[in-house]
Scaffold this motif. Structure first.
Motif, mmCIF file in Angstrom:
data_model
loop_
_atom_site.group_PDB
_atom_site.id
_atom_site.type_symbol
_atom_site.label_atom_id
_atom_site.label_comp_id
_atom_site.label_asym_id
_atom_site.label_seq_id
_atom_site.Cartn_x
_atom_site.Cartn_y
_atom_site.Cartn_z
ATOM 1 N N LEU A 173 47.890 6.517 -26.444
ATOM 2 C CA LEU A 173 48.262 5.443 -27.030
ATOM 3 C C LEU A 173 49.076 4.390 -26.561
ATOM 4 O O LEU A 173 48.932 3.155 -26.751
ATOM 5 C CB LEU A 173 48.902 5.783 -28.527
ATOM 6 C CG LEU A 173 48.776 4.843 -29.646
ATOM 7 C CD1 LEU A 173 47.501 4.094 -29.745
ATOM 8 C CD2 LEU A 173 49.188 5.280 -30.939
ATOM 9 N N GLY A 174 50.253 4.747 -25.930
ATOM 10 C CA GLY A 174 51.242 3.765 -25.562
ATOM 11 C C GLY A 174 50.661 3.179 -24.340
ATOM 12 O O GLY A 174 50.698 1.972 -24.333
ATOM 13 N N ALA A 175 49.864 3.627 -23.377
ATOM 14 C CA ALA A 175 49.086 3.066 -22.230
ATOM 15 C C ALA A 175 47.981 2.204 -22.784
ATOM 16 O O ALA A 175 47.670 1.011 -22.342
ATOM 17 C CB ALA A 175 48.424 4.216 -21.425
ATOM 18 N N LEU A 176 47.173 2.466 -23.734
ATOM 19 C CA LEU A 176 46.262 1.993 -24.184
ATOM 20 C C LEU A 176 46.802 0.657 -25.144
ATOM 21 O O LEU A 176 45.923 -0.306 -25.031
ATOM 22 C CB LEU A 176 45.272 2.579 -25.345
ATOM 23 C CG LEU A 176 44.430 3.790 -24.620
ATOM 24 C CD1 LEU A 176 43.935 4.372 -25.436
ATOM 25 C CD2 LEU A 176 43.354 3.166 -23.747
ATOM 26 N N LEU A 197 52.012 14.928 -27.930
ATOM 27 C CA LEU A 197 52.538 14.353 -26.732
ATOM 28 C C LEU A 197 51.625 13.540 -26.217
ATOM 29 O O LEU A 197 51.702 12.415 -25.597
ATOM 30 C CB LEU A 197 53.162 15.320 -25.839
ATOM 31 C CG LEU A 197 54.605 15.962 -26.025
ATOM 32 C CD1 LEU A 197 55.144 17.088 -25.470
ATOM 33 C CD2 LEU A 197 55.541 14.941 -26.198
ATOM 34 N N GLN A 198 50.444 14.048 -25.918
ATOM 35 C CA GLN A 198 49.269 13.430 -25.604
ATOM 36 C C GLN A 198 48.596 12.170 -26.092
ATOM 37 O O GLN A 198 48.464 11.152 -25.668
ATOM 38 C CB GLN A 198 48.133 14.638 -25.390
ATOM 39 C CG GLN A 198 46.581 13.879 -24.761
ATOM 40 C CD GLN A 198 45.515 14.742 -24.901
ATOM 41 O OE1 GLN A 198 45.576 15.987 -25.068
ATOM 42 N NE2 GLN A 198 44.417 13.995 -24.764
ATOM 43 N N LYS A 230 41.740 9.879 -35.808
ATOM 44 C CA LYS A 230 41.005 10.457 -34.575
ATOM 45 C C LYS A 230 42.096 11.702 -34.235
ATOM 46 O O LYS A 230 41.609 12.751 -33.497
ATOM 47 C CB LYS A 230 40.772 9.340 -33.735
ATOM 48 C CG LYS A 230 40.055 10.082 -32.386
ATOM 49 C CD LYS A 230 39.065 8.884 -31.892
ATOM 50 C CE LYS A 230 37.956 9.365 -30.760
ATOM 51 N NZ LYS A 230 37.001 8.756 -30.480
ATOM 52 N N ARG A 231 43.204 11.319 -34.351
ATOM 53 C CA ARG A 231 44.275 12.164 -33.646
ATOM 54 C C ARG A 231 44.107 13.648 -34.295
ATOM 55 O O ARG A 231 44.137 14.820 -33.830
ATOM 56 C CB ARG A 231 45.678 11.792 -33.792
ATOM 57 C CG ARG A 231 46.668 12.729 -33.468
ATOM 58 C CD ARG A 231 48.059 12.268 -33.906
ATOM 59 N NE ARG A 231 48.411 12.029 -35.316
ATOM 60 C CZ ARG A 231 48.433 13.090 -35.921
ATOM 61 N NH1 ARG A 231 48.819 14.316 -35.388
ATOM 62 N NH2 ARG A 231 48.931 12.927 -37.345
ATOM 63 N N LEU A 284 40.963 7.221 -25.948
ATOM 64 C CA LEU A 284 42.411 8.061 -26.748
ATOM 65 C C LEU A 284 42.557 9.447 -26.310
ATOM 66 O O LEU A 284 43.661 9.954 -25.926
ATOM 67 C CB LEU A 284 42.384 7.752 -28.233
ATOM 68 C CG LEU A 284 43.510 8.226 -29.069
ATOM 69 C CD1 LEU A 284 44.935 7.445 -28.439
ATOM 70 C CD2 LEU A 284 43.623 8.302 -30.546
ATOM 71 N N PRO A 285 41.400 10.352 -26.315
ATOM 72 C CA PRO A 285 41.203 11.549 -25.959
ATOM 73 C C PRO A 285 41.411 12.018 -24.396
ATOM 74 O O PRO A 285 41.531 13.143 -23.971
ATOM 75 C CB PRO A 285 40.249 12.341 -26.407
ATOM 76 C CG PRO A 285 39.857 11.241 -27.462
ATOM 77 C CD PRO A 285 40.032 10.188 -26.793
#
Length: 334
Positions: free
Chosen positions: A140-143, A134-135, A125-126, A175-176
């Motif tokens: 991803l870290g928060a999710l 960076l985004q 997906k990225r 994610l986006p």
């Protein structure tokens, strides 16, 4: 951020033409020569406006048109007539620009690569969405933290439980960092703790980033916990649009009374007996037509009261009452 609504549907109609099949060999052959087409009006002039940053629940009985509404907002269907505008885009004509700004998660379908680790689906997906590193890392870290992805990160999708797949799919949709999130049955298969985490996360991204969320679910208690506003669709039209408290008020001041007594369930003249479970007797009553002291007086005349509890009926019961009234009204109109 613009003050224009996030979603606007104006006089939207959507009709399906379904080819009916025969139930016997003779009927099958006859339908091949003379097909029988049944026309189903899924949406009949529906109008709906959703403000930016709002969380709105869409509900309705099976076949009411809520799934068609969600598919229109997802860009999977085009209306026959009328207009659909979301985030200032036509979901069909402006498809590429639109889909880059929304996140969609269907509880009964998965975006995960079936024979690959969960990590592969996220990396895919990225690349496909051309997300800056960076985004991607931030999101991803928060999710990962909120939805508990760390334990399933290297596990093939086919080995995940239903709840684990649901968490991973929800993370993929978010994610986006979309402006509009469309969730269809987002808590299906989740245990109580995972369900709470998902709902808390949706509320948090709405609060922090003012993400607009449109959610459907058969678990109406989830909808009430997440959304302030509910839009109920019936026979392709908006049958109710407002706050959950106002929805409850449409069926009167319904309450539940739970009694533990020294003997059998008392007979209460102004309340309907529902069930006895674990030694407790439960009743339904209308607080606008009778009072709690009156009901307790009736019960005390028949048994010793050991414990009393009152509460609002589950939102599922409120909705079921509405569905029953709508079906009765439709039957009278035929």
């Amino acid at each position: 951020m613009s003050d224009e609504p996030a979603v606007v549907l104006r006089d939207v109609w959507k009709t399906y033409r379904l080819r009916e099949r025969g139930t016997s060999p003779r009927e099958v052959l006859a339908r091949l020569v003379r097909p029988r087409i049944r026309v189903v009006e899924a949406l009949r002039g529906i109008n709906l406006s959703i403000a930016r940053g709002e969380i709105v629940a869409v509900a309705g009985p099976n076949g009411a048109g809520k799934s068609t509404t969600v598919k229109l907002l997802s860009g999977l269907l085009a209306p026959d007539t009328g207009t659909v505008v979301a985030l200032g885009c036509d979901p069909i004509r402006d498809r590429l620009r639109y889909v880059s700004r929304i996140g969609v998660c269907f509880g009964q379908r998965t975006e995960l690569w079936w024979d690959h680790p969960v990590a592969s689906s996220f990396d895919w997906k990225r690349v496909v969405w051309n997300l800056p590193r960076l985004q991607y890392d931030r999101s991803l870290g928060a999710l990962t933290e909120m939805l508990g992805l760390r334990d399933i990160w290297r596990v093939p999708a086919r080995e995940l439980s239903l709840g684990q797949k649901m968490r991973a799919d929800l993370a993929l949709a978010l994610l986006p960092e979309p402006d509009l999130v469309i969730l269809d049955e987002p808590t299906v298969g989740l245990d109580v703790l995972a369900k709470r985490d998902v709902l808390d996360f949706c509320r948090e991204i709405n609060r922090v980033r003012r993400v607009t969320i449109v959610v459907t679910s058969h678990d109406l208690s989830d909808l009430e916990a997440l959304a302030g506003r509910i839009v109920m669709v019936h026979q392709g039209q908006v049958a109710f649009d407002g706050q959950f408290d106002r929805l409850r008020a449409t069926v009167g001041l319904q309450r539940r009374l739970r009694l533990v007594t020294s003997g059998p369930a008392p007979v209460l003249q102004d309340a309907a007996f529902l069930e006895t479970r674990d030694g407790a007797h439960e009743y339904a009553y209308d607080a606008g037509a009778t009072t709690l002291p009156s009901l307790l007086a009736q019960a005390e005349a028949q048994a010793t009261i050991l414990d009393v509890e009152t509460h609002r009926p589950p939102i599922d019961d409120v909705i079921a009452t509405l569905y029953a009234s709508w079906h009765a009204r439709d039957a009278r109109g035929r």
